[in-house]
Design an enzyme around this catalytic site. Structure first.
Site, short mmCIF file in Angstrom:
data_model
loop_
_atom_site.label_atom_id
_atom_site.label_comp_id
_atom_site.label_asym_id
_atom_site.label_seq_id
_atom_site.Cartn_x
_atom_site.Cartn_y
_atom_site.Cartn_z
CG ASP A 34 11.31 -91.37 -20.82
OD1 ASP A 34 12.37 -92.04 -20.80
OD2 ASP A 34 11.28 -90.14 -20.97
CG MET A 65 8.60 -94.54 -16.56
SD MET A 65 8.51 -93.12 -15.47
CE MET A 65 9.63 -92.00 -16.29
CB SER A 75 12.16 -86.92 -22.86
OG SER A 75 11.24 -87.64 -22.06
CG HIS A 96 13.96 -90.31 -24.70
ND1 HIS A 96 14.96 -91.24 -24.88
CD2 HIS A 96 13.60 -90.41 -23.39
CE1 HIS A 96 15.20 -91.86 -23.74
NE2 HIS A 96 14.38 -91.38 -22.82
CG ASP A 131 16.95 -90.00 -20.24
OD1 ASP A 131 16.44 -88.88 -20.07
OD2 ASP A 131 16.29 -91.06 -20.27
N GLY A 135 13.96 -83.43 -21.73
CA GLY A 135 12.52 -83.36 -21.53
C GLY A 135 12.11 -81.94 -21.19
N GLY A 166 18.03 -84.37 -16.63
CA GLY A 166 18.61 -83.12 -16.13
C GLY A 166 19.48 -82.38 -17.13
CG HIS A 206 14.58 -94.89 -21.35
ND1 HIS A 206 14.81 -93.81 -20.53
CD2 HIS A 206 15.16 -95.95 -20.74
CE1 HIS A 206 15.49 -94.21 -19.46
NE2 HIS A 206 15.70 -95.51 -19.56
CG MET A 265 19.48 -93.94 -16.79
SD MET A 265 18.36 -93.05 -17.89
CE MET A 265 17.54 -91.91 -16.77
N GLY A 295 12.92 -92.50 -13.55
CA GLY A 295 11.58 -92.53 -12.95
C GLY A 295 10.81 -91.24 -13.05
N GLY A 298 10.84 -86.98 -14.69
CA GLY A 298 11.46 -85.87 -15.39
C GLY A 298 11.73 -84.73 -14.43
N GLY A 299 12.44 -83.72 -14.91
CA GLY A 299 12.62 -82.50 -14.14
C GLY A 299 13.60 -82.58 -12.98
CG MET A 317 13.13 -96.34 -17.33
SD MET A 317 12.81 -94.60 -16.97
CE MET A 317 11.98 -94.12 -18.47
C1 DX5 Z 1 13.64 -90.08 -16.54
C2 DX5 Z 1 13.41 -90.26 -18.02
C3 DX5 Z 1 13.81 -89.10 -18.82
C4 DX5 Z 1 13.08 -87.81 -18.53
C5 DX5 Z 1 14.06 -86.72 -18.68
O1 DX5 Z 1 13.55 -91.29 -15.90
O2 DX5 Z 1 14.14 -91.37 -18.50
O3 DX5 Z 1 13.80 -89.37 -20.22
O4 DX5 Z 1 11.98 -87.58 -19.39
O5 DX5 Z 1 13.49 -85.53 -18.29
P1 DX5 Z 1 14.34 -84.23 -17.99
O6 DX5 Z 1 15.09 -83.89 -19.24
O7 DX5 Z 1 13.31 -83.23 -17.63
O8 DX5 Z 1 15.27 -84.54 -16.85
ZN ZN Z 2 14.34 -91.61 -20.71
#
Ligand code: DX5
Ligand code: ZN
Length: 217
Positions: free
Chosen positions: A34, A36, A7, A32, A174, A196, A176, A65, A136, A141, A143-144, A67
């Site tokens: 994202d 948003m 991601s 990937h 997707d 990500g 964590g 993806h 999910m 919303g 990452g991390g 969102m």
């Molecule tokens: C979160 C995104 C993910 C995000 C994942 O809403 O959809 O794709 O980038 O990031 P990690 O792998 O760091 O949780």
């Molecule tokens: Zn995503």
């Protein structure tokens, strides 16, 4: 075969081209992306100009993806700028089938996604209508975040629903995902792995290669 989809939300955007080349070279099959909108999820990421600009940088499968609220409004544009898979949220539309049909009308693969609190039963009408189901493993919303353990059961439930109908639809996870828990999500039934932070924090090429190895590639 299991698929890795790094991601780019976690990438270093001032070096985006290089970061993409690193994961491409390491053998990651999808990228990937994202999107948003600040409405369906609290944050705003990036949109069409970024996707258009990186399209010429790689032949990787663009795994977009969405969102965003009412995704049908933008399917044509995302299809035309080079998305290969377009995944939308079940919660973001009143008519998921219309969104799926629109994605397919442009010759693209369709994915449907559910958030951690959405019951897997909402997916039942679409199991044989999409190419991918995204479960999910965090609240979408950001990452991390840390994987929410109860989502493992949802992966198992979706895989069981698919098996019952003899379907081999992809299950994507997707949020964590790390080197420590990726085996667990695969064992639960996922086969398309988004990562990500686990890829882009540190050396992206090395991290992707390590994850791919755990995935059995
Ligand atoms: C979160 C995104 C993910 C995000 C994942 O809403 O959809 O794709 O980038 O990031 P990690 O792998 O760091 O949780
Ligand atoms: Zn995503």
């Amino acid at each position: 075969m299991n698929i890795l989809s790094p991601s780019i939300l976690a990438a270093d955007f001032k070096n985006l081209g290089h970061q993409i080349a690193d994961v491409d070279k390491a053998g990651a099959q999808y990228l990937h992306i994202d999107v948003m909108d600040g409405v369906f999820v609290p944050s705003i990421s990036f949109g069409m100009p970024v996707i258009e600009s990186i399209r010429s940088a790689t032949d990787m499968v663009f795994d977009v993806h969405l969102m965003i609220t009412d995704p049908i409004r933008y399917i044509e544009e995302f299809a035309k700028i080079g998305s290969d898979i377009i995944t939308f949220h079940q919660e973001a539309t009143d008519d998921p089938q219309a969104v799926i049909d629109k994605i397919h009308s442009f010759g693209k693969r369709a994915g449907i996604s559910i958030k951690p609190d959405t019951p897997v039963s909402v997916l039942a009408p679409y199991l044989d209508k999409v190419e991918m189901i995204l479960v999910m493993t965090v609240e979408p919303g950001f990452g991390g975040q840390k994987l929410i353990p109860k989502t493992l059961d949802k992966i198992r439930e979706v895989r069981a629903m698919l098996n019952e109908k003899n379907l081999s639809t992809d299950i994507q996870v997707d949020g964590g995902i790390s080197k420590d828990n990726v085996k667990t999500v695969i064992d639960a039934g996922a086969n398309v792995i988004v990562a990500g932070s686990a890829v882009f924090k540190g050396n992206a090429g090395d991290n992707a290669a390590e994850l791919l190895k755990i995935l059995g590639n």
